[in-house]
Design an enzyme around this catalytic site. Sequence first.
Site, PDB file in Angstrom:
ATOM      1  N   ASP A 362      85.252  52.717  88.269  1.00 14.28           N
ATOM      2  CA  ASP A 362      85.338  54.013  87.585  1.00 14.28           C
ATOM      3  C   ASP A 362      86.763  54.506  87.333  1.00 14.28           C
ATOM      4  O   ASP A 362      86.964  55.651  86.960  1.00 14.28           O
ATOM      5  CB  ASP A 362      84.577  55.118  88.352  1.00 14.28           C
ATOM      6  CG  ASP A 362      83.083  55.043  88.057  1.00 14.28           C
ATOM      7  OD1 ASP A 362      82.719  54.298  87.123  1.00 14.28           O
ATOM      8  OD2 ASP A 362      82.298  55.700  88.755  1.00 14.28           O
ATOM      9  N   LYS A 365      88.649  50.709  83.733  1.00 15.04           N
ATOM     10  CA  LYS A 365      88.939  49.360  83.222  1.00 15.04           C
ATOM     11  C   LYS A 365      88.240  49.110  81.888  1.00 15.04           C
ATOM     12  O   LYS A 365      88.870  48.725  80.897  1.00 15.04           O
ATOM     13  CB  LYS A 365      88.488  48.285  84.236  1.00 15.04           C
ATOM     14  CG  LYS A 365      89.186  48.376  85.574  1.00 15.04           C
ATOM     15  CD  LYS A 365      88.688  47.337  86.534  1.00 15.04           C
ATOM     16  CE  LYS A 365      87.268  47.579  87.015  1.00 15.04           C
ATOM     17  NZ  LYS A 365      87.128  48.774  87.858  1.00 15.04           N
ATOM     18  N   THR A 366      86.916  49.343  81.912  1.00 13.29           N
ATOM     19  CA  THR A 366      86.132  49.081  80.710  1.00 13.29           C
ATOM     20  C   THR A 366      86.603  49.959  79.557  1.00 13.29           C
ATOM     21  O   THR A 366      86.763  49.488  78.429  1.00 13.29           O
ATOM     22  CB  THR A 366      84.632  49.340  80.995  1.00 13.29           C
ATOM     23  OG1 THR A 366      84.298  48.650  82.191  1.00 13.29           O
ATOM     24  CG2 THR A 366      83.764  48.839  79.865  1.00 13.29           C
ATOM     25  N   HIS A 409      88.303  41.874  90.210  1.00 18.02           N
ATOM     26  CA  HIS A 409      88.969  40.786  90.903  1.00 18.02           C
ATOM     27  C   HIS A 409      88.022  39.650  91.221  1.00 18.02           C
ATOM     28  O   HIS A 409      88.437  38.551  91.500  1.00 18.02           O
ATOM     29  CB  HIS A 409      89.612  41.306  92.178  1.00 18.02           C
ATOM     30  CG  HIS A 409      88.700  42.169  92.967  1.00 18.02           C
ATOM     31  ND1 HIS A 409      88.915  43.509  93.145  1.00 18.02           N
ATOM     32  CD2 HIS A 409      87.549  41.870  93.579  1.00 18.02           C
ATOM     33  CE1 HIS A 409      87.923  43.995  93.852  1.00 18.02           C
ATOM     34  NE2 HIS A 409      87.095  43.040  94.135  1.00 18.02           N
TER      35      HIS A 409
HETATM   36  P1  GDP Z   1      85.518  51.070  85.238  1.00 20.11           P
HETATM   37  O1  GDP Z   1      84.458  51.124  86.268  1.00 20.11           O
HETATM   38  O2  GDP Z   1      86.864  50.870  85.858  1.00 20.11           O
HETATM   39  O3  GDP Z   1      85.243  50.064  84.159  1.00 20.11           O
HETATM   40  O4  GDP Z   1      85.597  52.513  84.590  1.00 20.11           O
HETATM   41  P2  GDP Z   1      84.994  52.994  83.218  1.00 20.11           P
HETATM   42  O5  GDP Z   1      85.802  52.476  82.097  1.00 20.11           O
HETATM   43  O6  GDP Z   1      83.550  52.681  83.200  1.00 20.11           O
HETATM   44  O7  GDP Z   1      85.274  54.533  83.318  1.00 20.11           O
HETATM   45  C1  GDP Z   1      84.650  55.367  84.271  1.00 20.11           C
HETATM   46  C2  GDP Z   1      84.569  56.770  83.772  1.00 20.11           C
HETATM   47  O8  GDP Z   1      85.855  57.303  83.586  1.00 20.11           O
HETATM   48  C3  GDP Z   1      83.869  56.877  82.438  1.00 20.11           C
HETATM   49  O9  GDP Z   1      83.039  58.009  82.453  1.00 20.11           O
HETATM   50  C4  GDP Z   1      84.982  57.055  81.446  1.00 20.11           C
HETATM   51  O10 GDP Z   1      84.586  57.824  80.341  1.00 20.11           O
HETATM   52  C5  GDP Z   1      86.010  57.786  82.262  1.00 20.11           C
HETATM   53  N1  GDP Z   1      87.360  57.524  81.815  1.00 20.11           N
HETATM   54  C6  GDP Z   1      87.940  56.312  81.688  1.00 20.11           C
HETATM   55  N2  GDP Z   1      89.197  56.445  81.260  1.00 20.11           N
HETATM   56  C7  GDP Z   1      89.444  57.762  81.106  1.00 20.11           C
HETATM   57  C8  GDP Z   1      90.588  58.506  80.696  1.00 20.11           C
HETATM   58  O11 GDP Z   1      91.657  58.015  80.381  1.00 20.11           O
HETATM   59  N3  GDP Z   1      90.460  59.861  80.686  1.00 20.11           N
HETATM   60  C9  GDP Z   1      89.307  60.475  81.034  1.00 20.11           C
HETATM   61  N4  GDP Z   1      89.259  61.787  80.982  1.00 20.11           N
HETATM   62  N5  GDP Z   1      88.225  59.796  81.415  1.00 20.11           N
HETATM   63  C10 GDP Z   1      88.269  58.442  81.478  1.00 20.11           C
HETATM   64 MG    MG Z   2      83.484  48.882  84.052  1.00 19.81          MG
END
Ligand code: GDP
Ligand code: MG
Length: 850
Positions: A362, A365-366, A409
Site C-alpha cells: 500500500d 508500487k502499483t 521482493h
Molecule cells: P502497493 O500495494 O504498493 O502496490 O500500493 P498501491 O499502488 O496499491 O496503492 C495503495 C493505495 O495508495 C491506493 O489506494 C492508491 O490510490 C494510494 N496511493 C498510491 N500512491 C499515492 C499517491 O502518490 N498519493 C496518494 N494520495 N495516494 C496514493
Molecule cells: Mg500493488
Amino acid sequence: MAEVTIRQFAEVVGISIDRLLEQLQEAGVQVADPDAMISDAEKMELLGHLRRKHSTGDDEDVAESKKITLKRKTSSELKLANSQGKTKSVTVEVRKKRTYIKRSVVVEEETKRIEEAKAKRAEHIAVQEIVERETKRKVDELDSKRQAVDEVHTRTIEEAKEVEKQRALMEAKRVVEKELAKQAVKPDEDEGVESRNKKRGRRKERFDDADVLVEAEVAVVDEEAQPAREELHVSADMAGRRKRKQKHKKVNVQPSEEHGFTMPTARVVREVSVPETMTVGELAQKMSVKVAEVIKVLMNLGTMATINQVIDQATAVVVVEELGHKAKLTKADAIEDTIVEEESSANAIARPPVVTIMGHVDHGKTSLLDYIRRTKVAAGEAGGITQHIGAYHVETKNGVITFLDTPGHAAFTAMRARGAKATDIVILVVAADDGVMPQTRESIQHAKAGNVPLIIAVNKIDKPDADPERVRNALVQEGVVPDDWGGDTMFVNVSARTGEGVDKLLEAILLQAEVLELKAVADGPARGVIIESRLDKGRGPVATILVQKGTLRKGDIVLAGFEYGRVRAMLDENGKQVDAAGPSMPVEVLGLSSVPNAGDEATAVADERTAREVAAFRQSRFRDVKMARQQSVKLENMFSQMQEGEVRTLFIVLKSDVQGSAEAISDALQKLSTDEVKVRIITSGVGAITESDVNLAVASNAIVIGFNVRADVAAKRLIEEEGVDLRYYSIIYELLDHVKQAMSGMLAPLFKESIVGIAEVRDVFRSPKFGNIAGCMVTQGAVKRNNPIRVLRDNVVIYEGELESLRRFKDDAGEVKQGLECGIGVKNYNDVQPGDQIEVYERIQIQRTI
Ligand code: GDP
Ligand code: MG
C-alpha cells in the site's frame, strides 16, 4: 598406644575387622588372625599404603568424594490474614541443594577436552597437507605436460618439416617398433613427462589400436602458417562420428612439395571441451578415442570406471591431457560460452537499465508503475489497450528505462534464487505518510543481499500528512543515507497520484544507470532471462524474455531452462509484433515446447538439435547439480569446505520470536567472525520463516536459523525442494555453540532436536479435574506422552514444557499417531487456543563424523 590386637585396633578406628584385614593385606602386612598383635610399624605401613591409594585416586569412593552435595532444608511459617479476617498459617519450606566439585576435576576434564580437540585439529591439518601435496603434484604434472605441448606449438614450420623428413626416413623402423610396442608392457605413465621423446613413444602406443601409421607431434603446427593443414583440423573437429581411417585418407591426398609422397602424418591435438560432469563414453567420443582408452587412463589414475560412469571436470581434464589433447573447461552447456566470449570483445554498447519496484504494501508500487506506464509508454496501435506483460520500457528524452512489472521482493528474490540477476536498480517506494515499515526493511535487505543499488521514491507527497523528512531520518536508521546528506542513495519525492516528481525519478534512474556503466553486446546470439511464463489456451506456451545480451530475432531457436523451441512470434509490451529485440528489451515469445520457469536463463542457440540435447542434458544433470549445491550450504560441511579454501563467509538468515532476541543473536553471531571465517547475517527478523526468507537463503547460499519460530507451510515446501539447511533453536548459547563449532571443525558430539510429531489444536475443553484440555488432531508424526513439547502460535513458540495428559477417547495413551484425534493437557499451561500447534520433540545425540 602400646601394641594392641587387630580386633581392638579395628574398634578404635571404627571399621569392621574384615575390612581392616583386607586393607592390611593390601598394604603387605602379614597377619594371622584378628587376635594377633599389630605393631606401630605395621600401623605406619598401613597408613602409608592408604595415603598412596588415595592420592592416585583409583578408588571409586575417593572419586566420589571430589564432589560434595549439600542439601539444606529450612521451614518457616507465615501467618496470613484472609478476607474474613481470620488468620491462616502457611508452612513454607525452602530446599537448597548445592553441589561442589573439586576444581582440579573440572580442570582435568577441560584439559582433556582441549587435548582431544587439538589432536583432531592436527589430524585435519595433516589431511589437508596431503591433499595439497597431491593436488600440487597433479598440477605440476599437468603443467609440465602442457609445457611440452606448447613447445611443440611454438616450433617453426621449418623445424616441423625437418622432423617430418626424418620421420619419413624412419618410417619403416617405426612400423617395427610399433609392432614391438604392441606386445611390450606399457611404460610407467608417471615418469618422464617432460621428456618429449618418451612422450612420443607413449602417444604412439596409444594409437596402436588404430590401424594407421601415425606419428604425433608433427601435425601440431600453427594453423595460420600452414593453411594446407586446415582441412585436416576442420575434419578433426567434426570427427566425433567419423572413423579415423577416413580422416587419414584425407591427409594422404594432401600434396607435399618436398617429397614424392606424404607420410600419413597427422595426429591431431584436439581442443576438447570439458563440462562440469560427463560420462566416460561422452568423453571418449569427444576425443574420438575408444572408450577402452579412457577407461585405461582412468585405471592408471586409480579409478575404476565404466562407460556410463559420470566423472567430474578435474578427472576429465587429466584424462584429456593424458591422451595428448588440450582440455577446455566449459560449463555444463558449452553453448553459453560462445556468447561469453563475445561479451569480452570490445563492441559492447550502453544498454538501458532494468528496474524493479519494491516497498511495503500500500505504499504505492502499483500506482507508480501504472502512472509511468499510462503517461510514458507509447500506446500500442491497437487502440491503446495494452496487453499486460511482466515488463515494459519507457522512452524518455534522456534514454530508455525498462521496468519489471513484478512488484515486490518475492519475485526479485525468487529470481535471484535461481541465479538470475535481472535487475540493475531497485526503486524502493516509501509512503511519506507512513514511513519505514517491515517490508521496507526487508526490501532494503534484499537489495543489499543482491548488491543492487537503491533509489528511494518517497511517495504520496501530495497528502497533507506527508512527512518526507521523517522518511529520510528513518531510512538513515536503516543504513540508507541520502546523497545530499553525504550518503550514496538518491531520494526523490513523488506522487503516483498527481505525477509530481515522476520525471525526476526517471532522471535519477538514468543517472544511476550512467554510474553503473551498463553495457552489453548488441549483436550476436541473444541471451536473457525468463521474467514470467504461462500456458495460453490459444497460443500455447508464452514466455516473457528480458534480453540481456545480443539480439533475439523471430525464427531463432531458443533454449530456456529445460525447454526450447523456434520463436514463432515475438510481441512487445503493447502486443505489437516485433522482429528483433536487443539488450534490456522485454519481449513475449511464442513457440517454446513448454512453459519454462521464471528466472530460467534463455539462450539463442545454433540449431534445434543442440537445443534438444542441452535441454535433455540439463534435465539429467539437474539432480546432480542440485545435490552438490545442497551439500555445499550445510553447516556440517562448513569446515571441510574451509579446508578446501571455499567458504570464507557463513551466511545466515535468522528469524526469531521477538526483536530483542533477534538483535542479541545477530550481534553474538557476528562476533563469532574470525580472520578465516566471517559470519554474515543476510537478514534477521521477527516471526515465522517465510517463503521469501528461504528464497533469500537459497539466493545467497545461507543457512536458515529459526529461534523459537518455525517455517510456515510454503517455506517448508521450498526448504525441502531446495535442500536448505534449516535449524531450530530455543537456547541461545546452544545456537552460538553450534555455529562456533561448525566454524572450527570441532563439532563435538552434539545434541540435535528432532520434531517427533505435531498436533493441531481444534478445540479447547474445560475439565474440572485436568484443567484445560486441547482437543487435537495429530497432523504429523506421533505425539508421545513423555516427550518435551512446545506450544506454537502462528509458528512462533509461546510455551515450552511437558504434557500433563494424553488421552485417546477416555483412555490414557502413551502415543497417538498421525491422522488420529486426541486430548492433550499441557502441564502448568492453560492458555492453549484453537489453531495453536503442539510440537512434540526429542533431543538426540549426533556423533560427528569429520
Ligand atoms: P502497493 O500495494 O504498493 O502496490 O500500493 P498501491 O499502488 O496499491 O496503492 C495503495 C493505495 O495508495 C491506493 O489506494 C492508491 O490510490 C494510494 N496511493 C498510491 N500512491 C499515492 C499517491 O502518490 N498519493 C496518494 N494520495 N495516494 C496514493
Ligand atoms: Mg500493488
